[in-house]
Design a protein around this motif. Structure first.
Motif, mmCIF file in Angstrom:
data_model
loop_
_atom_site.group_PDB
_atom_site.id
_atom_site.type_symbol
_atom_site.label_atom_id
_atom_site.label_comp_id
_atom_site.label_asym_id
_atom_site.label_seq_id
_atom_site.Cartn_x
_atom_site.Cartn_y
_atom_site.Cartn_z
ATOM 1 N N ASP A 1 -1.604 11.388 -15.708
ATOM 2 C CA ASP A 1 -2.488 10.628 -14.808
ATOM 3 C C ASP A 1 -1.862 10.475 -13.423
ATOM 4 O O ASP A 1 -0.641 10.433 -13.282
ATOM 5 C CB ASP A 1 -2.755 9.220 -15.391
ATOM 6 C CG ASP A 1 -3.714 9.270 -16.584
ATOM 7 O OD1 ASP A 1 -4.279 10.355 -16.841
ATOM 8 O OD2 ASP A 1 -3.873 8.235 -17.257
ATOM 9 N N THR A 2 -2.725 10.365 -12.428
ATOM 10 C CA THR A 2 -2.266 10.219 -11.041
ATOM 11 C C THR A 2 -2.259 8.738 -10.653
ATOM 12 O O THR A 2 -3.217 8.019 -10.939
ATOM 13 C CB THR A 2 -3.202 11.001 -10.095
ATOM 14 O OG1 THR A 2 -3.156 12.383 -10.466
ATOM 15 C CG2 THR A 2 -2.779 10.866 -8.644
ATOM 16 N N LEU A 3 -1.176 8.314 -10.029
ATOM 17 C CA LEU A 3 -1.060 6.920 -9.572
ATOM 18 C C LEU A 3 -1.070 6.859 -8.051
ATOM 19 O O LEU A 3 -0.564 7.766 -7.392
ATOM 20 C CB LEU A 3 0.267 6.318 -10.063
ATOM 21 C CG LEU A 3 0.515 6.245 -11.565
ATOM 22 C CD1 LEU A 3 1.911 5.652 -11.825
ATOM 23 C CD2 LEU A 3 -0.557 5.377 -12.249
ATOM 24 N N LYS A 4 -1.630 5.774 -7.510
ATOM 25 C CA LYS A 4 -1.532 5.533 -6.066
ATOM 26 C C LYS A 4 -0.185 4.869 -5.789
ATOM 27 O O LYS A 4 0.108 3.805 -6.346
ATOM 28 C CB LYS A 4 -2.671 4.624 -5.586
ATOM 29 C CG LYS A 4 -4.012 5.349 -5.535
ATOM 30 C CD LYS A 4 -5.138 4.414 -5.142
ATOM 31 C CE LYS A 4 -5.093 4.025 -3.665
ATOM 32 N NZ LYS A 4 -6.303 3.214 -3.287
ATOM 33 N N ILE A 5 0.616 5.506 -4.963
ATOM 34 C CA ILE A 5 1.942 4.961 -4.681
ATOM 35 C C ILE A 5 2.197 4.912 -3.169
ATOM 36 O O ILE A 5 1.379 5.400 -2.383
ATOM 37 C CB ILE A 5 3.067 5.790 -5.359
ATOM 38 C CG1 ILE A 5 3.098 7.215 -4.792
ATOM 39 C CG2 ILE A 5 2.881 5.833 -6.870
ATOM 40 C CD1 ILE A 5 4.349 7.984 -5.197
ATOM 41 N N GLY A 6 3.311 4.325 -2.806
ATOM 42 C CA GLY A 6 3.720 4.302 -1.414
ATOM 43 C C GLY A 6 5.229 4.145 -1.343
ATOM 44 O O GLY A 6 5.849 3.658 -2.287
ATOM 45 N N MET A 7 5.803 4.610 -0.229
ATOM 46 C CA MET A 7 7.245 4.401 -0.024
ATOM 47 C C MET A 7 7.413 3.191 0.880
ATOM 48 O O MET A 7 6.799 3.124 1.954
ATOM 49 C CB MET A 7 7.881 5.623 0.645
ATOM 50 C CG MET A 7 9.394 5.494 0.792
ATOM 51 S SD MET A 7 10.046 6.637 2.033
ATOM 52 C CE MET A 7 10.046 8.170 1.107
ATOM 53 N N LEU A 8 8.204 2.232 0.436
ATOM 54 C CA LEU A 8 8.430 1.027 1.237
ATOM 55 C C LEU A 8 8.892 1.417 2.635
ATOM 56 O O LEU A 8 9.880 2.144 2.783
ATOM 57 C CB LEU A 8 9.486 0.136 0.580
ATOM 58 C CG LEU A 8 8.931 -0.955 -0.342
ATOM 59 C CD1 LEU A 8 10.059 -1.627 -1.095
ATOM 60 C CD2 LEU A 8 8.132 -1.990 0.461
ATOM 61 N N GLY A 9 8.175 0.981 3.628
ATOM 62 C CA GLY A 9 8.503 1.316 5.014
ATOM 63 C C GLY A 9 8.003 2.694 5.422
ATOM 64 O O GLY A 9 8.203 3.113 6.564
ATOM 65 N N GLY A 10 7.357 3.426 4.481
ATOM 66 C CA GLY A 10 6.926 4.793 4.764
ATOM 67 C C GLY A 10 5.439 4.995 4.537
ATOM 68 O O GLY A 10 4.624 4.130 4.859
ATOM 69 N N LYS A 11 5.097 6.147 3.965
ATOM 70 C CA LYS A 11 3.690 6.523 3.825
ATOM 71 C C LYS A 11 3.123 6.230 2.443
ATOM 72 O O LYS A 11 3.853 5.972 1.483
ATOM 73 C CB LYS A 11 3.531 8.008 4.146
ATOM 74 C CG LYS A 11 3.734 8.302 5.636
ATOM 75 C CD LYS A 11 3.319 9.706 6.001
ATOM 76 C CE LYS A 11 3.303 9.869 7.522
ATOM 77 N NZ LYS A 11 3.001 11.244 7.917
ATOM 78 N N LEU A 12 1.805 6.308 2.354
ATOM 79 C CA LEU A 12 1.069 6.119 1.095
ATOM 80 C C LEU A 12 0.661 7.478 0.531
ATOM 81 O O LEU A 12 0.480 8.434 1.281
ATOM 82 C CB LEU A 12 -0.193 5.298 1.350
ATOM 83 C CG LEU A 12 0.029 3.850 1.790
ATOM 84 C CD1 LEU A 12 -1.217 3.293 2.469
ATOM 85 C CD2 LEU A 12 0.417 2.991 0.582
ATOM 86 N N GLY A 13 0.481 7.551 -0.779
ATOM 87 C CA GLY A 13 0.045 8.809 -1.382
ATOM 88 C C GLY A 13 -0.119 8.678 -2.874
ATOM 89 O O GLY A 13 -0.529 7.626 -3.375
ATOM 90 N N THR A 14 0.225 9.730 -3.589
ATOM 91 C CA THR A 14 0.026 9.757 -5.039
ATOM 92 C C THR A 14 1.223 10.392 -5.740
ATOM 93 O O THR A 14 2.036 11.072 -5.124
ATOM 94 C CB THR A 14 -1.230 10.585 -5.410
ATOM 95 O OG1 THR A 14 -1.093 11.896 -4.834
ATOM 96 C CG2 THR A 14 -2.503 9.949 -4.899
ATOM 97 N N GLY A 15 1.278 10.159 -7.039
ATOM 98 C CA GLY A 15 2.271 10.792 -7.894
ATOM 99 C C GLY A 15 1.675 10.926 -9.291
ATOM 100 O O GLY A 15 0.767 10.162 -9.653
ATOM 101 N N VAL A 16 2.171 11.894 -10.052
ATOM 102 C CA VAL A 16 1.627 12.150 -11.387
ATOM 103 C C VAL A 16 2.659 11.747 -12.442
ATOM 104 O O VAL A 16 3.850 12.079 -12.316
ATOM 105 C CB VAL A 16 1.259 13.653 -11.528
ATOM 106 C CG1 VAL A 16 0.795 13.975 -12.940
ATOM 107 C CG2 VAL A 16 0.199 14.033 -10.509
ATOM 108 N N ILE A 17 2.197 11.024 -13.459
ATOM 109 C CA ILE A 17 3.131 10.555 -14.496
ATOM 110 C C ILE A 17 3.630 11.745 -15.314
ATOM 111 O O ILE A 17 2.845 12.466 -15.923
ATOM 112 C CB ILE A 17 2.459 9.530 -15.435
ATOM 113 C CG1 ILE A 17 1.945 8.330 -14.627
ATOM 114 C CG2 ILE A 17 3.428 9.074 -16.521
ATOM 115 C CD1 ILE A 17 1.202 7.288 -15.447
ATOM 116 N N GLU A 18 4.971 11.935 -15.305
ATOM 117 C CA GLU A 18 5.575 13.052 -16.037
ATOM 118 C C GLU A 18 6.117 12.559 -17.372
ATOM 119 O O GLU A 18 5.857 13.151 -18.419
ATOM 120 C CB GLU A 18 6.707 13.659 -15.190
ATOM 121 C CG GLU A 18 7.220 14.978 -15.708
ATOM 122 C CD GLU A 18 8.324 15.510 -14.808
ATOM 123 O OE1 GLU A 18 8.165 16.601 -14.254
ATOM 124 O OE2 GLU A 18 9.366 14.814 -14.660
#
Lengths: 251, 251
Positions: free
Chosen positions: B37-54
């Protein structure tokens, strides 16, 4: 409690009798008031004013020199249609909407409202939450409250009777923004919308947005940020409360 | 949590490692997400995006295909100066101000702030409340937070360094109204105030209002209604969030 509200039946001429345990403990423990002190009071559905503590026990307070001279502040000319929220946040939402002066509150079912919310014992306490809100906001007039467990009949049959001008629906996934809508409205000296629909956690589904749209309620986003329901309700109602035309448009 | 924020150190190229227990339980119990599944994530102080649960266990989640592509939303161009509130409401206030995108938050002492509030263990949890707020509001940029236990030195020495245009102080007992102030500002195409001062329960005392006034912060009332601090903060910040010029004025 910024004022203590009494039912008309508790007031007789210049004297009043208080026996509500929450109010008594507020007078004794928060205000730390004594005999001879003046309290800010109001008559439910009537005027605001003052009364002087004549006698006081753990169970009752008797007031003399009751003077009810001020009209309560005008209501905001808005109906809030709220998807029934989690019981945990219901109290604060009802309190805040009552304190802010919302005239009509509709609790409605939505696809993302969990069925169990309608069984919550909190629903039986709404009058209590309204009273808390009015005593916070220094108002005496109860908002009108309706509950509708079926979404479609509500939107099709009841909403048109509540909506006189224009409704708006807070919805993150849409193109039109609340800010531009309000700017256009201000430019054309148009009155504020009179119905504001706010979803449960997770918002409205497309079917609900489409049904609202077919009944004069336009979906608008509030920007990229997603707010807690409570924060969204207060941020939006601030637009009515703090609008330069608000007091003229109220009744 | 409308996005899951990770420190830069947890992200390496297209892979990321999550071990925060609140986030893991949110993924497992609220999102009920599975591997792939794909999660909505972000890097603290950086950009927003997605990542996939491995991979996923009770203690850790490993993400692949991490893509951080979107800039976070602009901050509101406002410093909120808040008299340190009751510990019970501190969490929600910090959360909401963070979710709404307040750029600078100042917690300051006031005459009506109880001394015990400064000893509250909640004060050590502010970073946690900020993170909750950013994950609610889908933002990655921490607000700057300052605490000042002495009111006078703060107003005289620190406030002038924060204020570039105009400050306002929410205060029920004053003649000028927030609504008229904003209408005049709109008429003269003046930018929104950049400092907003909000009192504790019971508000500011005259000495505090006078000191603010001597430092370019004008007292304004919000109408006849008295709101809970949380409701007032959200109703007022809604004016920044939903202002047509807001996004131009932000950085």
């Amino acid at each position: 409690m910024n004022c203590l509200l009494l039912p008309a039946s508790a007031i007789e001429g210049s004297r009043a009798h208080m026996s509500d345990s929450a109010q008594i403990s507020h007078i004794r423990q928060v205000l730390k008031a004594n005999i001879g002190d003046t309290l800010k009071i109001g008559m439910l559905g009537g005027k605001l004013g003052t009364g002087v503590i004549e006698t006081m026990s753990e169970r009752a307070v008797q007031l003399s020199d009751v003077m009810l001279t001020h009209a309560p502040p005008p209501k905001l000319d808005v109906t809030v249609v709220l998807a029934l929220p989690r019981p945990k946040v219901l109290r604060r939402l009802i309190m805040d909407m009552s304190a802010l002066g919302v005239r009509d509150i509709v609790l409605v079912n939505s696809y993302r409202t969990e069925k169990s919310y309608w069984q919550s014992p909190q629903l039986a306490r709404i009058d209590e939450f309204v009273l808390e809100g009015l005593q916070q906001g220094v108002d005496t007039i109860l908002p009108r409250i309706q509950m509708h467990k079926r979404f479609k009949p509500f939107v099709e049959d009841v909403l048109p009777t509540l909506l006189k001008r224009q409704g708006i629906v807070a919805h993150p996934k849409t193109e039109a923004s609340f800010a531009s809508f309000m700017q256009e409205a201000a430019g054309s000296a148009q009155a504020l919308p009179d119905v504001l629909c706010i979803g449960a956690e997770g918002g409205w589904i497309d079917y609900e947005i489409d049904l609202f749209a077919a009944h004069q309620c336009q979906a608008l986003h509030l920007g990229a940020r997603i707010l807690r329901t409570e924060a969204a309700v207060n941020a939006l109602l601030g637009q009515w409360l703090l609008h330069p035309q608000a007091s003229e448009k109220c009744f």
